[in-house]
Design an enzyme around this catalytic site. Structure first.
Site, PDB file in Angstrom:
ATOM      1  N   ASN A   1       3.175   0.255 -11.782  1.00 22.13           N
ATOM      2  CA  ASN A   1       1.804   0.501 -11.339  1.00 22.13           C
ATOM      3  C   ASN A   1       1.336   1.760 -12.057  1.00 22.13           C
ATOM      4  OD1 ASN A   1      -0.567   1.061 -10.048  1.00 22.13           O
ATOM      5  ND2 ASN A   1       0.265   0.911  -7.971  1.00 22.13           N
TER       6      ASN A   1
ATOM      7  N   LYS B   1       3.920   4.545 -11.102  1.00 23.84           N
ATOM      8  CA  LYS B   1       4.903   4.208 -10.063  1.00 23.84           C
ATOM      9  C   LYS B   1       5.741   3.059 -10.600  1.00 23.84           C
ATOM     10  CE  LYS B   1       2.084   5.261  -6.072  1.00 23.84           C
ATOM     11  NZ  LYS B   1       0.948   4.614  -5.478  1.00 23.84           N
TER      12      LYS B   1
ATOM     13  N   HIS C   1      -6.962  -5.292  -3.077  1.00 23.99           N
ATOM     14  CA  HIS C   1      -5.772  -5.353  -2.204  1.00 23.99           C
ATOM     15  C   HIS C   1      -5.259  -6.799  -2.074  1.00 23.99           C
ATOM     16  CE1 HIS C   1      -7.341  -1.605   0.219  1.00 23.99           C
ATOM     17  NE2 HIS C   1      -6.676  -1.234  -0.867  1.00 23.99           N
TER      18      HIS C   1
ATOM     19  N   LEU D   1      -4.950  -1.384   6.479  1.00 21.63           N
ATOM     20  CA  LEU D   1      -5.504  -0.062   6.809  1.00 21.63           C
ATOM     21  C   LEU D   1      -4.572   1.017   6.275  1.00 21.63           C
ATOM     22  CD1 LEU D   1      -6.478  -0.665  10.582  1.00 21.63           C
ATOM     23  CD2 LEU D   1      -7.951  -0.901   8.571  1.00 21.63           C
ATOM     24  N   GLY D   2      -4.904   1.565   5.122  1.00 26.43           N
ATOM     25  CA  GLY D   2      -4.121   2.661   4.543  1.00 26.43           C
ATOM     26  C   GLY D   2      -5.107   3.745   4.168  1.00 26.43           C
ATOM     27  N   ASN D   3      -4.881   4.397   3.035  1.00 27.03           N
ATOM     28  CA  ASN D   3      -5.897   5.307   2.567  1.00 27.03           C
ATOM     29  C   ASN D   3      -7.131   4.493   2.141  1.00 27.03           C
ATOM     30  OD1 ASN D   3      -6.764   7.839   2.289  1.00 27.03           O
ATOM     31  ND2 ASN D   3      -5.870   8.160   0.265  1.00 27.03           N
TER      32      ASN D   3
ATOM     33  N   ARG E   1     -13.464   7.054   1.317  1.00 28.13           N
ATOM     34  CA  ARG E   1     -14.545   6.169   0.846  1.00 28.13           C
ATOM     35  C   ARG E   1     -15.400   5.709   2.031  1.00 28.13           C
ATOM     36  NH1 ARG E   1     -10.909   1.968  -2.228  1.00 28.13           N
ATOM     37  NH2 ARG E   1      -9.132   3.361  -2.073  1.00 28.13           N
TER      38      ARG E   1
ATOM     39  N   GLY F   1      -0.282   1.814   5.759  1.00 26.42           N
ATOM     40  CA  GLY F   1       0.077   3.061   6.450  1.00 26.42           C
ATOM     41  C   GLY F   1      -0.427   3.169   7.882  1.00 26.42           C
TER      42      GLY F   1
ATOM     43  N   ASN G   1       1.570   1.786  11.497  1.00 28.76           N
ATOM     44  CA  ASN G   1       2.111   2.935  12.236  1.00 28.76           C
ATOM     45  C   ASN G   1       1.250   3.463  13.372  1.00 28.76           C
ATOM     46  OD1 ASN G   1       4.593   3.682  10.706  1.00 28.76           O
ATOM     47  ND2 ASN G   1       3.115   3.671   9.028  1.00 28.76           N
TER      48      ASN G   1
ATOM     49  N   GLU H   1       3.899  -4.277  -1.812  1.00 26.17           N
ATOM     50  CA  GLU H   1       3.217  -4.757  -3.017  1.00 26.17           C
ATOM     51  C   GLU H   1       4.166  -4.874  -4.197  1.00 26.17           C
ATOM     52  OE1 GLU H   1      -1.098  -3.499  -3.372  1.00 26.17           O
ATOM     53  OE2 GLU H   1      -0.406  -2.125  -1.826  1.00 26.17           O
TER      54      GLU H   1
HETATM   55  P1  AMP Z   1      -1.129   3.859   2.548  1.00 25.82           P
HETATM   56  O1  AMP Z   1      -2.361   3.984   1.698  1.00 25.82           O
HETATM   57  O2  AMP Z   1      -0.862   2.452   2.993  1.00 25.82           O
HETATM   58  O3  AMP Z   1       0.073   4.535   1.971  1.00 25.82           O
HETATM   59  O4  AMP Z   1      -1.480   4.651   3.901  1.00 25.82           O
HETATM   60  C1  AMP Z   1      -1.622   6.041   3.906  1.00 25.82           C
HETATM   61  C2  AMP Z   1      -2.254   6.485   5.211  1.00 25.82           C
HETATM   62  O5  AMP Z   1      -1.541   5.941   6.318  1.00 25.82           O
HETATM   63  C3  AMP Z   1      -2.161   7.992   5.439  1.00 25.82           C
HETATM   64  O6  AMP Z   1      -3.248   8.644   4.837  1.00 25.82           O
HETATM   65  C4  AMP Z   1      -2.232   8.097   6.929  1.00 25.82           C
HETATM   66  O7  AMP Z   1      -3.590   8.185   7.349  1.00 25.82           O
HETATM   67  C5  AMP Z   1      -1.684   6.795   7.444  1.00 25.82           C
HETATM   68  N1  AMP Z   1      -0.378   6.952   8.101  1.00 25.82           N
HETATM   69  C6  AMP Z   1       0.844   6.992   7.545  1.00 25.82           C
HETATM   70  N2  AMP Z   1       1.788   7.145   8.499  1.00 25.82           N
HETATM   71  C7  AMP Z   1       1.143   7.194   9.684  1.00 25.82           C
HETATM   72  C8  AMP Z   1       1.545   7.347  11.047  1.00 25.82           C
HETATM   73  N3  AMP Z   1       2.828   7.466  11.389  1.00 25.82           N
HETATM   74  N4  AMP Z   1       0.582   7.344  11.998  1.00 25.82           N
HETATM   75  C9  AMP Z   1      -0.727   7.211  11.661  1.00 25.82           C
HETATM   76  N5  AMP Z   1      -1.165   7.072  10.408  1.00 25.82           N
HETATM   77  C10 AMP Z   1      -0.254   7.066   9.437  1.00 25.82           C
END
Ligand code: AMP
Length: 405
Positions: free
Chosen positions: A7, A14, A184, A213-215, A245, A334, A338, A388
């Site tokens: 990536n 990565k 995605h 739901l991540g960044n 965003r 993320g 979580n 991914e």
């Molecule tokens: P990703 O883009 O999938 O790597 O997700 C990153 C985002 O996941 C981080 O910016 C956090 O906001 C969220 N995140 C990661 N770990 C946790 C957790 N244990 N509890 C809540 N949010 C989390």
């Protein structure tokens, strides 16, 4: 069969090396700050095993080529390397962000594919050139090894025109290819496939709403295994509220900011991509910090959480309407994997649509796939971890195994 997954970003690469027999990760890592005075290379060999070795090197990494050369040296480093020689690497899978309308599945990279990715640079000016850098370097370092492009947009090429056409003059689509593409896709497709296995049904019979739901955040409506609508649009800016965003806003805000706030188009673009979303509302974009601040009484943090989870709920309702019948909702990435609070608030009050969580099971953070809906819930709700790299490796392997046309 060993597959290297790449990536390549504008200043980072990565990578992950997988042995597809048993789908074990032999090595994974990251080259960061390429082109800056001090670069960083992190590599974990044999992760999770008793033989795990962590390598961290801080040194200047001039460009993608020298970064990748160093990675290859580590991977093939005598007794410690994950492989004995480059020749053991059977294929390389590349994540490519924008395939435009040219690609609806992974494809073996040749010169024609490279120029098609180049043709889509206008649609992803930050991502596609960086992806191409990685492709060029790896083709040079591994001549004769099959390289496969796996597109973030490909899974969404099944979206019908009623969902991908914006209500703009039609020539803008014809001339400039302005339309919804969605992103995605590798993640949505991966968790959809995993979910079908868990539901015990062929994917082609599953109606799902997958919620990444991540960044970055996006939601996809999947009908009979195919993406029929998704929240990200022509660029990864539309739809849900993300880390930095904005997601959906009134398009007239652009003109307003320009006319009344003295902002040029670059400044507006920067604000919407980098200074908005959760960060725009409460100055934080990590959900863990936001929860800590809410506990400390920070009202902006409370508002950011409210705005994000309200938007999630609104789109779940919309996609329930789009699909009619839904077998399962899937939370991933993320936050999705979580964060019990975000999940609970995203489906709060949706019992009327047949969605009810089991509050105990929803306390889960991380770990393997888990069913978190109550036994009364007509629609199952799952947490399914996304992967991914594994998805790209599987796609790469499946392209290799395809009979020649
Ligand atoms: P990703 O883009 O999938 O790597 O997700 C990153 C985002 O996941 C981080 O910016 C956090 O906001 C969220 N995140 C990661 N770990 C946790 C957790 N244990 N509890 C809540 N949010 C989390």
């Amino acid at each position: 069969m060993k597959i290297l997954v790449i990536n390549s970003g504008s200043s980072s690469i990565k990578f992950q090396l997988l042995d597809m027999e048993g789908e074990t990760v032999l090595a994974s890592g990251l080259v960061e700050r390429i082109g800056e005075p001090t670069g960083l290379l992190k590599c974990v060999l044999w992760p999770g095993s008793v033989d795990e070795v962590v390598v961290k090197q801080q040194e200047s990494i001039a460009d993608h080529r020298s970064g990748m050369l160093e990675v290859v040296r580590l991977l093939t480093d005598g007794a410690n390397g994950a492989v004995r020689s480059r020749e053991e690497i059977r294929a390389i899978g590349h994540r490519v962000v924008h395939g435009g309308e040219d690609f609806h599945e992974p494809i073996v990279i040749d010169d024609k594919v490279v120029s098609a990715i180049e043709n889509n640079i206008a649609l992803a000016p930050l991502h596609n050139p960086a992806n191409l850098d990685g492709i060029q370097v790896l083709r040079e370092l591994f001549p004769g090894v099959t390289q496969v492009a796996v597109f973030d947009t490909a899974f969404h090429q099944s979206i019908p025109d009623r969902a991908f056409i914006y209500a703009l003059p039609y020539e803008m689509y014809e001339k400039y290819r302005i339309r919804r593409y969605g992103f995605h896709g590798t993640s949505h497709q991966y968790v959809a496939r995993e979910c079908a296995v868990l539901l015990g049904k062929p994917l082609q019979e599953c109606n799902l709403i997958t919620i990444h739901l991540g960044n970055g955040c996006s939601m996809t409506a999947i009908e009979n295994g195919r993406s029929i609508d998704t929240t990200l649009g022509m660029t990864p800016l539309e739809g849900l509220v993300m880390g930095t965003r904005s997601g959906d806003i009134d398009p007239a805000i652009h003109a307003f900011l320009h006319r009344n706030c003295g902002m040029d188009i670059e400044a507006i673009d920067h604000v919407l991509n980098k200074e908005s979303g959760l960060k725009g509302i409460c100055s934080m974009n990590d959900m863990r910090d936001i929860h800590a601040e809410i506990a400390a009484g920070n009202d902006r943090a409370r508002l950011a959480l409210d705005v994000q989870t309200y938007r999630n709920r609104k789109y779940i309702g919309a996609y329930m309407a789009v699909l009619g019948r839904v077998d399962a909702l899937v939370f991933t990435a993320g936050i999705g994997e979580n964060d019990p609070v975000v999940r609970a608030r995203s489906v709060a009050g949706l019992a009327c649509l047949g969605i009810e969580l089991d509050q105990e099971k929803n306390k889960k953070r991380g770990g393997p796939a888990t069913l978190i809906s109550s036994s009364n819930s007509r629609v199952q709700v799952w947490i399914i971890p996304t992967n991914e790299e594994l998805a790209i490796a599987r796609e790469t392997a499946s392209v290799l195994n395809k009979p020649l046309q």
